[in-house]
Design a protein around this motif. Sequence first.
Motif, short mmCIF file in Angstrom:
data_model
loop_
_atom_site.label_atom_id
_atom_site.label_comp_id
_atom_site.label_asym_id
_atom_site.label_seq_id
_atom_site.Cartn_x
_atom_site.Cartn_y
_atom_site.Cartn_z
N GLU A 269 0.79 -1.08 0.18
CA GLU A 269 -0.04 0.01 0.02
C GLU A 269 0.83 1.18 -0.06
N ARG B 13 -16.94 0.81 8.43
CA ARG B 13 -15.95 0.39 7.55
C ARG B 13 -16.25 0.30 6.17
N SER C 166 -14.49 2.89 3.48
CA SER C 166 -13.43 1.94 2.38
C SER C 166 -13.90 2.57 1.01
N ARG C 167 -15.10 3.24 0.85
CA ARG C 167 -15.13 3.77 -0.54
C ARG C 167 -14.16 4.68 -0.93
N TRP D 265 -11.13 5.51 1.23
CA TRP D 265 -9.84 5.37 1.63
C TRP D 265 -9.60 3.87 2.15
N MET D 266 -8.06 3.59 2.37
CA MET D 266 -7.84 2.28 2.74
C MET D 266 -7.79 2.15 4.26
N VAL D 267 -9.02 1.35 4.65
CA VAL D 267 -9.33 1.11 6.26
C VAL D 267 -8.89 -0.17 6.58
N ARG E 196 -9.21 -1.37 -6.28
CA ARG E 196 -10.17 -0.81 -5.22
C ARG E 196 -11.44 -1.61 -5.00
N ILE F 62 -9.34 -5.17 -3.39
CA ILE F 62 -8.74 -5.03 -2.08
C ILE F 62 -9.26 -4.02 -1.27
N GLN F 63 -9.40 -2.55 -1.76
CA GLN F 63 -9.80 -1.76 -0.63
C GLN F 63 -10.96 -1.88 -0.19
N GLU F 64 -12.03 -2.20 -1.13
CA GLU F 64 -13.35 -2.10 -0.51
C GLU F 64 -13.83 -3.51 0.22
#
Lengths: 453, 453
Positions: A47, A373, A377-378, A380-382, B58, B61-63
């Motif tokens: 990341e 969360r 997470s839409r 940022w990386m959470v 996105r 991984i991210q969501e």
Amino acid sequence: MIPHVSARPLDIDTFVSLCKRRGFMFQSSEIYGGLSGVWDFGPLGAEMKRNYKDAWWRAVIQERDDMVGLDSAILMHPRVWEASGHVENFTDPLVDCLKCRQRFRADQLEDRICPQPPCPNQFTEARNFNLMFETTIGPVQESGNKVYLRPETAQGIFVNFEHVRSSMRRKLPFGIGQCGKSFRNEITIGKSFFRVREFEQMEVEYFVKPGTDEEWHRRWIEDRLAWYRSIGIRSENLRVRAHEADELSHYSKGTSDIEYRFPDGWFTKVWGEIEGIANRTDYDLRRHSEYSGKSLTYFDEETNEHYFPYVIEPSAGVDRGVLVALIDAYDEEPDKDGVRVVLRLHPVLAPIKVAVLPLSKKEPLTDIARGIRRDLSRHWMVQYDDTQAIGRRYRRQDEIGTPFCVTVDFETVNDHAVTVRDRDTMEQIRVPIADLVPAIEQLLAEKAAACAG
Amino acid sequence: MIPHVSARPLDIDTFVSLCKRRGFMFQSSEIYGGLSGVWDFGPLGAEMKRNYKDAWWRAVIQERDDMVGLDSAILMHPRVWEASGHVENFTDPLVDCLKCRQRFRADQLEDRICPQPPCPNQFTEARNFNLMFETTIGPVQESGNKVYLRPETAQGIFVNFEHVRSSMRRKLPFGIGQCGKSFRNEITIGKSFFRVREFEQMEVEYFVKPGTDEEWHRRWIEDRLAWYRSIGIRSENLRVRAHEADELSHYSKGTSDIEYRFPDGWFTKVWGEIEGIANRTDYDLRRHSEYSGKSLTYFDEETNEHYFPYVIEPSAGVDRGVLVALIDAYDEEPDKDGVRVVLRLHPVLAPIKVAVLPLSKKEPLTDIARGIRRDLSRHWMVQYDDTQAIGRRYRRQDEIGTPFCVTVDFETVNDHAVTVRDRDTMEQIRVPIADLVPAIEQLLAEKAAACAG
């Protein structure tokens, strides 16, 4: 800049242990004993590397109107490396020890580590060893099919110069930038993160009218130094150093390095290169014109002249840059439990922007926390963490540089609000869940301003 | 989805010409005659590839809270490829023509193109040729130092399984995803974009409890199909096809491909693979445990058992995906000048989000337009174009898929507003400069919704 409070310098073992334990870096193929000089980025390292490259792309390509991007391949026609001078010049002098048969760099004999018991100093004469990795392309293993893994991304830009200029309808001055893997078959490696065989570069080739090259060289040095400050590297740990004449590469008229001051005890030299900014003159375009027979000159409509542009090259290492950002962010703060480790990373670089921490593992808190969360997470990386005591969870996030923690507590059920905790000040504010996204957006922007130098 | 109006199928020559002329793709090292099976992404291709990978990262991984990223190296310990089965199984059968000495794939003899005049069909017996590129690491060229360029990114995930699980404190089911370069020394290449030797993959290894693997396999097939629709690939051009038993790889219990319907006349087979979703069982973790001597089992706290997780692998090609997105977006619309070419790209993929076009090259319009470009480029990839008639500039942006053009005209000086033109409808609206960023944000969101399937 956010002030650091640590009283002692960061030592290498502490740093390597943090990198491995928290998932920033692992040695490649470690279950097979590792591959020397090759490292994998773990989940947090991956990341952070993405963030680092994106910050560069944004500053160097997206926000400038004189730059375009490129993504050229690792494998290239072998003639490229004859033209570039790498087949001839990209070598190290090697000697063999006559007794133990080990091989060493002739210019680094004083640094060698011989097996026990130490050998007497009897070596063969030095011979040149090329640092490019070779492979064979196509089904026939003949000399004509030999290709190299590129040792720099720059040549992919030079050979595409005319394609890019014409398809993007560009006039001088303009530049082409790219990020990508390069490979160098270094002799002496050891266990260091800092001398590696596979690595990623972020390179710009900036094409200018001859005569304006020194002015552009100066400007790029300033711009790149400002960039490192803008992503939170502390000014007192950065400097620019011009190469001496005998350090210059075969193509360079002048090179300045941006250097970082590593913590005491890491290296014999305190200051280490993180980016080189070279004036490559017209060396590469001229050589590729000669070797390919294709004209790579530029037609200047104002002066009605054809000429080879000069090239300014800011060339940065991604892997080393990420490590420097981690090292520079590391801080230890005395507290009642002993010491609080905190990475004071610029939020643009932080692998996780927000952690969501429910105070219990049961409904209704987990349901609310999971919803938060999902919403965050839409953007940022959470990271979601519901294990162990809340104090330990805060410490874990501090140690990986997460700027803000969102805590869902028992009061949340009634007031539909959560606590947002700041990594650096440890201050907590209460924010309604409905306002959380804009509130964190605002907090991240303020933190970014506080972190930039 | 935005309806297409083209009456004729896109032909390959038109497409390749567009890709080169507009800076999407160039053949690697073209000034030296090219390197077969290797392509460079030009400035627009590089942006689009970044967008494509970011959209995947996105969504995958991210969501998701059950996924983490990784970035493992291309070079790995050679034992990795013995354990994975690639040294033994990753081969093609080759024969040599006894007359012309050319080499062919034994299973593709009917497709061969012999030199003129054609040779008689006299071939050597088939022998297996391994498709992995080899190179030598370190200064000694001995067999012990042979390493491979990875033919898939997957193994970098398997060998790091335990490091990732423990550093990220994960329980089943969870997955690890990464994007990165892979290399396959394909025999038959030709000039195609579609069979390449260097390419980029986006791979997930999703670890599950044995017995739940078929359910998770089904879910991942659905998720991945939905993703292609979400980035604007037209539903009628997508399908899922389960492999026949004799097509399965050595590690697979079942594989389904997501296939794309290419325009008529491109290939003998109309439907081509863009992603494979395999049930790799516990093959890889089990083999790496055997070969490394390190346990890669998972301890299940609920059942108190140690077992090897099963693995579902959605594996997609980046380069091919970008090409498919371009092909799928291509449309030709009859108009008064003949035909308007427009790439109806989803705005998330479009290399340029907004073009800024001043109606004149003089002050004060250029000054205003440059200010707008500077403001917009903090948010999006922007192109500034002040050359030739405005109609031609619109056409140029249509041809590269730019969703919106901002025109600065002579009225702008008085009303401090600009015209925003829609790529697909060609409708124009007047927007105050002060409101431009939120207006374009809104328009891009609406366009994204219109493009998604």
